[in-house]
Design a protein around this motif. Sequence first.
Motif, PDB file in Angstrom:
ATOM      1  N   GLU A 160     -36.408 -18.072  -5.565  1.00 32.00           N
ATOM      2  CA  GLU A 160     -36.023 -19.035  -6.748  1.00 32.00           C
ATOM      3  C   GLU A 160     -36.154 -20.391  -6.227  1.00 32.00           C
ATOM      4  OE1 GLU A 160     -34.135 -15.116  -6.840  1.00 32.00           O
ATOM      5  OE2 GLU A 160     -34.243 -16.366  -5.206  1.00 32.00           O
ATOM      6  N   ASP A 161     -36.049 -20.845  -4.976  1.00 36.36           N
ATOM      7  CA  ASP A 161     -36.418 -22.263  -4.648  1.00 36.36           C
ATOM      8  C   ASP A 161     -37.556 -22.499  -4.072  1.00 36.36           C
ATOM      9  OD1 ASP A 161     -33.599 -22.846  -5.283  1.00 36.36           O
ATOM     10  OD2 ASP A 161     -32.704 -22.032  -3.386  1.00 36.36           O
ATOM     11  N   LYS A 162     -38.401 -21.470  -3.630  1.00 39.60           N
ATOM     12  CA  LYS A 162     -39.820 -21.590  -3.159  1.00 39.60           C
ATOM     13  C   LYS A 162     -39.802 -22.205  -1.855  1.00 39.60           C
ATOM     14  CE  LYS A 162     -42.434 -21.996  -7.577  1.00 39.60           C
ATOM     15  NZ  LYS A 162     -42.682 -20.409  -7.503  1.00 39.60           N
ATOM     16  N   ASN A 202     -47.545 -20.217  -2.041  1.00 38.30           N
ATOM     17  CA  ASN A 202     -47.217 -21.535  -2.573  1.00 38.30           C
ATOM     18  C   ASN A 202     -45.607 -21.949  -2.541  1.00 38.30           C
ATOM     19  OD1 ASN A 202     -49.696 -21.956  -3.991  1.00 38.30           O
ATOM     20  ND2 ASN A 202     -49.121 -20.035  -5.196  1.00 38.30           N
ATOM     21  N   PRO A 203     -45.241 -22.154  -1.346  1.00 37.18           N
ATOM     22  CA  PRO A 203     -44.079 -22.864  -1.007  1.00 37.18           C
ATOM     23  C   PRO A 203     -43.932 -24.070  -1.234  1.00 37.18           C
ATOM     24  CG  PRO A 203     -45.253 -22.695   1.067  1.00 37.18           C
ATOM     25  CD  PRO A 203     -45.963 -22.112   0.152  1.00 37.18           C
ATOM     26  N   ALA A 204     -42.472 -24.458  -1.977  1.00 35.63           N
ATOM     27  CA  ALA A 204     -42.495 -25.835  -1.964  1.00 35.63           C
ATOM     28  C   ALA A 204     -42.151 -26.790  -0.529  1.00 35.63           C
ATOM     29  CB  ALA A 204     -41.350 -26.120  -3.137  1.00 35.63           C
ATOM     30  N   PHE A 205     -41.140 -26.066   0.472  1.00 37.98           N
ATOM     31  CA  PHE A 205     -40.816 -26.426   1.464  1.00 37.98           C
ATOM     32  C   PHE A 205     -41.027 -25.348   2.558  1.00 37.98           C
ATOM     33  CE2 PHE A 205     -38.894 -29.496  -1.156  1.00 37.98           C
ATOM     34  CZ  PHE A 205     -39.286 -30.757  -0.395  1.00 37.98           C
ATOM     35  N   THR A 206     -41.381 -25.582   3.660  1.00 38.25           N
ATOM     36  CA  THR A 206     -41.603 -24.834   4.914  1.00 38.25           C
ATOM     37  C   THR A 206     -40.624 -25.285   5.964  1.00 38.25           C
ATOM     38  OG1 THR A 206     -43.800 -24.212   4.288  1.00 38.25           O
ATOM     39  CG2 THR A 206     -43.043 -23.666   6.574  1.00 38.25           C
ATOM     40  N   VAL A 207     -39.857 -24.426   6.353  1.00 41.51           N
ATOM     41  CA  VAL A 207     -38.624 -24.793   7.636  1.00 41.51           C
ATOM     42  C   VAL A 207     -39.292 -24.428   8.949  1.00 41.51           C
ATOM     43  CG1 VAL A 207     -36.300 -24.650   8.171  1.00 41.51           C
ATOM     44  CG2 VAL A 207     -36.832 -24.726   5.856  1.00 41.51           C
ATOM     45  N   PRO A 208     -39.453 -25.241   9.727  1.00 40.75           N
ATOM     46  CA  PRO A 208     -39.905 -24.886  11.092  1.00 40.75           C
ATOM     47  C   PRO A 208     -38.726 -24.531  12.090  1.00 40.75           C
ATOM     48  CG  PRO A 208     -40.269 -27.089  10.924  1.00 40.75           C
ATOM     49  CD  PRO A 208     -39.832 -26.792   9.734  1.00 40.75           C
ATOM     50  N   GLY A 209     -38.617 -23.977  13.154  1.00 45.00           N
ATOM     51  CA  GLY A 209     -37.610 -23.661  13.928  1.00 45.00           C
ATOM     52  C   GLY A 209     -37.250 -25.014  14.791  1.00 45.00           C
ATOM     53  N   HIS A 210     -38.064 -25.921  15.128  1.00 40.72           N
ATOM     54  CA  HIS A 210     -37.745 -27.268  15.395  1.00 40.72           C
ATOM     55  C   HIS A 210     -38.706 -28.342  14.808  1.00 40.72           C
ATOM     56  CE1 HIS A 210     -35.855 -24.955  18.753  1.00 40.72           C
ATOM     57  NE2 HIS A 210     -36.972 -24.205  18.389  1.00 40.72           N
ATOM     58  N   GLY A 211     -38.171 -29.318  14.763  1.00 43.77           N
ATOM     59  CA  GLY A 211     -39.181 -30.579  14.221  1.00 43.77           C
ATOM     60  C   GLY A 211     -38.672 -30.887  12.913  1.00 43.77           C
ATOM     61  N   GLU A 212     -39.733 -31.613  11.945  1.00 47.84           N
ATOM     62  CA  GLU A 212     -39.498 -32.175  10.812  1.00 47.84           C
ATOM     63  C   GLU A 212     -39.927 -30.977   9.819  1.00 47.84           C
ATOM     64  OE1 GLU A 212     -37.955 -35.042   9.847  1.00 47.84           O
ATOM     65  OE2 GLU A 212     -37.951 -35.452  12.155  1.00 47.84           O
ATOM     66  N   MET A 213     -39.108 -30.937   8.605  1.00 48.55           N
ATOM     67  CA  MET A 213     -39.574 -30.148   7.529  1.00 48.55           C
ATOM     68  C   MET A 213     -40.847 -30.436   7.000  1.00 48.55           C
ATOM     69  SD  MET A 213     -36.751 -28.691   7.573  1.00 48.55           S
ATOM     70  CE  MET A 213     -36.335 -29.101   9.350  1.00 48.55           C
ATOM     71  N   SER A 214     -41.478 -29.551   6.166  1.00 48.43           N
ATOM     72  CA  SER A 214     -42.732 -29.770   5.713  1.00 48.43           C
ATOM     73  C   SER A 214     -42.811 -29.184   4.263  1.00 48.43           C
ATOM     74  CB  SER A 214     -43.791 -28.861   6.413  1.00 48.43           C
ATOM     75  OG  SER A 214     -45.146 -29.075   5.840  1.00 48.43           O
ATOM     76  N   ASN A 215     -43.429 -30.161   3.262  1.00 48.82           N
ATOM     77  CA  ASN A 215     -43.583 -29.526   2.049  1.00 48.82           C
ATOM     78  C   ASN A 215     -44.844 -28.823   1.816  1.00 48.82           C
ATOM     79  OD1 ASN A 215     -45.621 -31.664   2.279  1.00 48.82           O
ATOM     80  ND2 ASN A 215     -45.129 -32.499   0.201  1.00 48.82           N
ATOM     81  N   LYS A 216     -44.790 -28.006   1.020  1.00 50.22           N
ATOM     82  CA  LYS A 216     -46.116 -27.092   0.609  1.00 50.22           C
ATOM     83  C   LYS A 216     -46.245 -26.341   1.975  1.00 50.22           C
ATOM     84  CE  LYS A 216     -47.911 -30.043  -2.721  1.00 50.22           C
ATOM     85  NZ  LYS A 216     -47.389 -29.293  -3.710  1.00 50.22           N
ATOM     86  N   ASP A 217     -47.697 -26.176   2.426  1.00 50.09           N
ATOM     87  CA  ASP A 217     -48.083 -25.112   3.436  1.00 50.09           C
ATOM     88  C   ASP A 217     -48.462 -25.776   4.720  1.00 50.09           C
ATOM     89  OD1 ASP A 217     -47.733 -22.629   3.694  1.00 50.09           O
ATOM     90  OD2 ASP A 217     -49.716 -21.809   3.028  1.00 50.09           O
TER      91      ASP A 217
END
Length: 236
Positions: A160-162, A202-217
């Motif tokens: 729902e939030d991609k 097609n994620p809007a955001f990707t959350v890594p375990g450490h470090g900065e968030m990332s938009n898309k892929d």
Amino acid sequence: MQAANAQHKSEEAPLKISHLAGNCYVYTTTGQLSDGSRYPSNSMYVVTQKGVVMIDVPWDTTQLAPLLDHIKKQHGKAVIACIATHFHDDRTAGLDALAARGIKTYSTAHTLKLCKDNHNEQARYIIPEDTTFRLGDRQLQVFYPGPGHAPDNIVVWVPEDKVLYGGCFVKSTDATNLGNLSDADPKAWTPSMLRVKAKFPNPAFTVPGHGEMSNKDKACDHTLELIQTYNAGKNK
């Protein structure tokens, strides 16, 4: 991202909470590495009609109670579940405290075995490696792509939030190497990552375990580059 409230805006804050997208919020605490240095760790929670679901724990266990208090005050809902994405203690420390509060804690059977083998805290409930939690207005899709950072690492998709929660399977775009490889499988990591990209393209955001968030892929693509660089060096 915008901080959920003023008290978490400081870079020095022991607990930082930021709204990512939709009903997804990232919380960051700092844990201690084996060499004694401190390192920030990201986890996430999702607000649903049924309650709040945590994905992984605060690495700094002293911040667990403040996190739960913040969630209750900010959203008017209690935490009802926590999903551990692999067996390392930055993902499992605090599971016992959550269970003691009546919060259901989940992991795969593979993660449970590795937690037992490594004397880490263990989830109370087992989930299949590929499963979906349906909680009113939100779904959390759990997917096991194969080995990578750890033999048991799973990712979680909130359609729902991609938002793709990659955990330590995914490196941040500011990472310069693959980090802790003590339980990693660099050769398997590439096909595992390609499965994630094919499953959730097609994620809007990707959350890594450490470090900065990332938009898309971008974080997934950057992780692939780091894996390829590492494997090319090993094959020389």
